[in-house]
Each structure stands twice: as structure tokens, then as C-alpha cells.
Scaffold this active site. Structure first.
Site, PDB file in Angstrom:
ATOM      1  N   LYS A 145     -21.230 -16.028  10.387  1.00 52.22           N
ATOM      2  CA  LYS A 145     -20.956 -16.668   9.102  1.00 52.22           C
ATOM      3  C   LYS A 145     -21.514 -15.828   7.957  1.00 52.22           C
ATOM      4  O   LYS A 145     -20.892 -15.721   6.892  1.00 52.22           O
ATOM      5  CB  LYS A 145     -21.577 -18.067   9.064  1.00 52.22           C
ATOM      6  CG  LYS A 145     -21.394 -18.776   7.720  1.00 52.22           C
ATOM      7  CD  LYS A 145     -21.907 -20.199   7.745  1.00 52.22           C
ATOM      8  CE  LYS A 145     -21.714 -20.861   6.375  1.00 52.22           C
ATOM      9  NZ  LYS A 145     -22.114 -22.280   6.382  1.00 52.22           N
ATOM     10  N   HIS A 307      17.867  -9.816  34.197  1.00 54.03           N
ATOM     11  CA  HIS A 307      17.789 -11.000  33.335  1.00 54.03           C
ATOM     12  C   HIS A 307      17.192 -12.195  34.085  1.00 54.03           C
ATOM     13  O   HIS A 307      17.721 -13.304  34.043  1.00 54.03           O
ATOM     14  CB  HIS A 307      19.167 -11.349  32.765  1.00 54.03           C
ATOM     15  CG  HIS A 307      19.738 -10.273  31.887  1.00 54.03           C
ATOM     16  ND1 HIS A 307      19.129  -9.878  30.724  1.00 54.03           N
ATOM     17  CD2 HIS A 307      20.842  -9.484  32.022  1.00 54.03           C
ATOM     18  CE1 HIS A 307      19.846  -8.899  30.162  1.00 54.03           C
ATOM     19  NE2 HIS A 307      20.873  -8.644  30.940  1.00 54.03           N
TER      20      HIS A 307
END
Length: 541
Positions: A145, A307
Site C-alpha cells: 500500500k 477444430h
């Protein structure tokens, strides 16, 4: 509030408290070389002292002893105040001076190995809970922070770059580096909390419940071995995976795509690429499809996928034999496909496979001689894969996600139910089991024709089952007479079965369960087909 944020910050005091000691001494020596005061805890302090470094104990910094079996070491205002106060802010400066709080400019922390502890067979519940790190994540979050003034280091992999920058900047780190470290730190604590929450959700309590969403069970006793319900569907779905690789594009060039990893190093996402162009989104999807199907078989198997649907699948005595059989199923569709193999690839198989243009090959390994055969095909992607355990399947829908178990359903010959007057022959039975395993990996509606460990025709992704039966027959380039057929779901009417028989199949495997089963069985008897029911459906969408 004001801040004295600047491009670089000199490190004057560092707090080091790590579980993994790898590379720690090297980093600490560099810090000490720039006059940085080293503050540490427990085993970390001992390791540094053994290396000849001067270290201040955390209790000397806080004026308070470590207590509660080490549960309380760094949870103290003189630690978090030293991390969180904004340098150059008059009110903050006055507050820390009044309470004799000294600044801490760097935190080096890696957290208790909670996931490794949870993975230990028979780990006691109390021991697992004790390995939830509290002080470490708290320091990491405080330091992250306040990244404008503090650097937070959470990974051994960050040490070398930090050492280089410290040497380049005479003991200082840039704002950009502190920002990158902070983002990584918050990602680390998020992943850590996710691992804890997911593990606790999986713990089987003392009350038996058939629901995976049961939250009323009592926790185990502290000395009781933890049992994890791997079947459980979590009450909260938490997914936290790091980005592994940015892909050139997604399924189509106008779509963006990224590959994320579960950190296991297993499966297609964790595969090692040995050669070839960068793997594409479609390569990865197709490789996963052929690899998963290849794992269905104990004998050598080769799967060719286009595919996501197999266009050839076969088993054989060798990989070469299996490849030749798989290719023969549909050599036109195999062009430009991908191949999955469940055995190491040798030179003999590689020489034959190299004659065909394919995008990628996945296998457990490739011999040096096989790699030499493939080396001339510079664009061909070779990937070595370590098999991953089955994982739940996630699908996106608008407004949410669907989660389901992986389809691990399998049947043995003994579990099949013969429903026709003629039972399948031993040869038909072997082919039926093979076809059924392949059919599980073909898009629905699916019909697979096969013979002797070799697919002969694939009817994939059709909107009606009778069309799947006809399309699979139309695609066949090998003779269909004497094949068997697998259907991923029941025949709703006799017409699909009649199409299979007309194509030349002599035996059929299907789940059963249609209200028209009696009509379908009667048609099979009339046509002289052997038919077995599995009791398991294998829809794939």
C-alpha cells in the site's frame, strides 16, 4: 495528506522473514554492502547470522518478544507504523517520532507453504490451520500500500533483478520498480487467500452430506487427518491464475487472448515447447482436445484433431502403426491438424509424421533422433506434456459461469448390457469399447465408425442423430463393411440405427434410455445387429 514520493528511494532498513531461504543470503549481502540495517525473525535471522551478517532481531525493533509459538512476531505498531507512514508528511512524521517508530524501507517476505501442507497425505487439521500465515500477508499488504516509500519483495525470482538495480542505483530502487513489486505483492496475497479459502471449502466435516454446497458440517478435530472432497463443487468459485503468455490473437484475428496457468506445470498449459512457431489460441485448444483423447488408451495411441474434433484416432503395437492407422481414416482433414500421442515419439514414427503438414504435436517426450527428423520443419511446434489430473469444466454464459465435473465416465466390457438377441463377438466388443472412448471426445450429435482400434468415419456436431450417422458414413474413405458404431447419446428413433446398418456396421454401442428403446432394439434384431447399452451418455457441446 502530502507525500515526498520521488523517482528513487534509498533502502536504509530492510525486514526479512522468509520460508524459502533460496538466494536470501546473496540479497542480504548486497543490502548490507550498501549499509542497510537488516531486521529479521526466527529461522531467517539464524540463516543470515550463519552467513556472517549482522542482524537485528524483530523483538529488538519492537521492544516486544515473539510470543504464542511465533504467532505474534511482526504484528506490532513499530513494524506496521514503520511500513505505512508517509515520508515527508508532517503529521505522520510527528506521530512516528512521538512513538519512536523507525522507518522500514523494504520487506522481503514469502509466505508459509499452505498449499504444500494441504497436499500432504494425512495432514492434521490443526497443523493445516497453523500453516495459515497471518503476519506475512499483513506486512506484504502494508508495504505494498505504501509503495511510494517502501519496496516489497515476495518472490525468490525477483532477487536477481533487484540486486542489479540496487547496484546500478547505489542502494536505491525506482518508483516504477516499487510499483511493479506492489502489484505482484497484492496478486500474491490474493492467490494465497484464494488457496486457503478453496482448501477450507473442500474439507470434509464431521457431518455427512450429499451436497457439495453444505456449509453446516462441523470442522474436524485438531488432531484429525484432513480429508479433501475433490468432488465438491465450491459454494464460491474463486479463480486466481497468473497470466502465462500473451497470444497473438484469439480464435480469430480480431479477438485478444491470453494463456493463464494453474501453476502446476502440468497439461497443455504447462507444456514445454521444444521447437516451432509460437503456439496460437487454436493450437492450444486443439492440442488439449487430442491430448485428452490420447490419455483414454493404455496401448500406444495417436489422435489427429481438426477444430477440436478427431479426424483420425487409432491404437497400435507401435506409435508408427497407430499413426498410419489414424491418418488413413481421413487424410484430407488431417492436413494442417494437430496430433496427440500418449507415448514417447521415436525416430521411425517421426520420419513418417514429418511427411504430413501439421501445426503441432503433443507427446510425453521426443527422442533426440525424433527431434532431428523434425528439425527441418522449423514452424512445426513440438510440445512435451506431463499429464494433468481431471479438472472441473468451466463454461461462460451471459451473467455467470457454469461449472461441472470433468467427464471421466468409462465403461468396461463387464458393465455393458447386451440388449439384442445376438451378442457382439469378441472382436466386435473390443472395437465397440474403442469406438466408445473416441465418441466421448467428438462434438454432439456424434456417431463414430471404427474397426480393430481404428476410426473409419466420424459424424460430428450434427443437429440430428440420423444425420450424424449418414455424415460419418459419407466421410469414410476406408470400407465401412464390418465396422462397429458408437453413438454418444441414445437413438430417439430407429432411423439412426437403420442408417448405421445401411453403412455396413454390424454392432452398436449407445447409452440407451430412450422412450423408443424397444423400437430401436427391435430394429437392431431385425437387421441382425448386436447392440449394447452403456448407461452413460457422453454429450459434448
Amino acid at each position: 495528506m502530502t507525500s515526498s514520493a520521488s523517482a528513487t528511494k534509498t533502502i536504509r532498513r530492510a525486514l526479512l522473514s522468509v520460508t524459502d531461504k533460496t538466494g536470501l543470503v546473496d540479497l542480504a549481502k548486497v543490502l548490507a554492502g550498501f549499509g542497510v540495517e537488516l531486521v529479521s525473525t526466527g529461522g531467517t535471522a539464524r540463516s543470515l547470522r550463519e552467513a556472517g551478517l549482522t542482524v537485528k532481531d524483530i523483538s529488538d525493533l519492537t521492544g516486544f518478544p515473539e510470543m504464542l509459538d511465533g504467532r505474534v512476531k511482526t504484528l506490532h505498531p513499530r513494524v506496521h507504523g514503520g511500513l505505512l507512514y508517509i515520508r515527508g508528511n508532517a503529521e505522520h512524521e510527528a506521530a512516528v517520532a512521538a512513538h519512536e517508530i523507525q522507518p522500514i524501507d523494504m520487506v522481503v517476505v514469502n509466505l508459509y507453504a499452505f498449499e504444500k501442507t494441504a497436499a500432504q497425505p494425512g495432514v492434521a487439521f490443526g497443523h493445516l490451520i497453523e500453516n495459515i500465515d497471518i503476519g506475512g500477508p499483513s506486512m506484504v499488504r502494508s508495504a505494498a500500500k505504501n509503495f511510494e516509500d517502501v519496496a516489497v519483495v515476495t518472490s525468490v525470482g525477483q532477487y536477481q533483478a533487484l540486486i542489479a538495480e540496487l547496484k546500478h542505483n547505489n542502494g536505491a530502487l525506482t518508483r516504477g520498480t516499487r510499483w511493479r513489486l506492489a502489484k505482484r505483492a497484492f496478486s500474491t496475497t490474493a492467490a494465497y487467500d484464494t488457496a486457503i479459502a478453496n482448501t477450507l471449502d473442500q474439507i470434509v466435516g464431521t457431518k455427512n452430506s450429499s451436497s457439495s454446497l453444505d456449509s453446516d458440517a462441523e470442522p474436524p478435530a485438531p488432531d484429525q487427518a484432513v480429508a479433501l472432497a475433490t468432488w465438491a463443487l465450491p459454494p464460491n468459485l474463486r479463480i486466481n491464475m497468473p497470466a502465462l503468455q500473451s497470444l497473438r490473437y484469439g480464435e480469430n484475428p480480431h479477438q485478444r487472448a491470453v494463456l493463464y496457468s494453474d501453476r502446476s506445470g502440468l497439461g497443455i498449459a504447462g507444456a514445454t515447447q521444444l521447437q516451432g512457431k509460437e503456439l496460437s489460441f487454436n493450437n492450444l485448444v486443439d492440442l488439449d482436445a487430442c491430448w485428452e483423447l490420447a490419455q483414454e488408451f493404455d496401448e500406444p495411441a495417436v489422435i489427429i484433431v481438426k477444430h477440436t474434433n478427431p479426424c483420425g484416432a487409432a491404437t497400435g503395437r507401435t506409435i508408427l502403426e497407430a499413426y498410419q492407422k489414424a491418418l488413413a481414416c481421413d487424410p484430407v482433414s488431417a492436413f494442417g491438424g494437430v496430433i496427440g500421442i500418449n507415448r514417447p515419439v521415436d525416430a521411425e514414427a517421426a520420419a513418417e509424421i514429418a511427411k504430413l503438414f501439421v501445426e503441432a504435436i503433443a507427446a510425453p517426450s521426443f527422442t533426440p533422433e525424433a527431434r532431428e527428423r523434425f528439425a527441418a520443419k522449423k514452424n512445426l511446434r513440438l510440445v512435451e506434456v506431463r499429464n494433468a489430473p481431471p479438472r472441473p469444466v468451466v463454461k461462460n454464459i451471459s451473467g455467470g459461469l457454469l461449472l461441472q465435473d470433468a467427464d471421466t465416465g468409462r465403461v468396461t466390457e463387464d458393465e455393458l448390457k447386451v440388449v439384442t438377441w445376438r451378442p457382439p463377438t469378441a472382436e466386435e466388443l473390443r472395437s465397440l469399447i474403442f469406438a466408445w472412448r473416441v465418441c466421448k471426445h467428438v462434438k454432439s450429435n456424434a456417431i463414430v465408425y471404427a474397426r480393430d482400434g481404428q476410426t473409419v468415419g466420424m459424424g460430428a456436431g450434427q443437429m440430428s442423430r440420423v444425420d450424424a450417422a449418414r455424415f460419418g458414413a459419407q466421410k469414410a474413405v476406408l470400407p465401412l463393411k464390418g465396422t462397429v458404431a458408437a453413438s454418444d447419446a441414445f437413438f430417439p428413433f430407429p432411423d439412426g440405427l437403420e442408417a448405421v446398418a445401411a453403412a455396413g456396421a454390424t454392432a452398436v454401442i449407445q447409452p440407451g434410455g430412450s422412450v423408443k428403446d424397444d423400437d430401436v432394439i427391435a430394429a437392431a434384431d431385425r437387421l441382425g445387429l448386436a447392440m449394447v447399452f452403456t448407461g452413460i451418455r457422453h454429450f459434448r457441446h
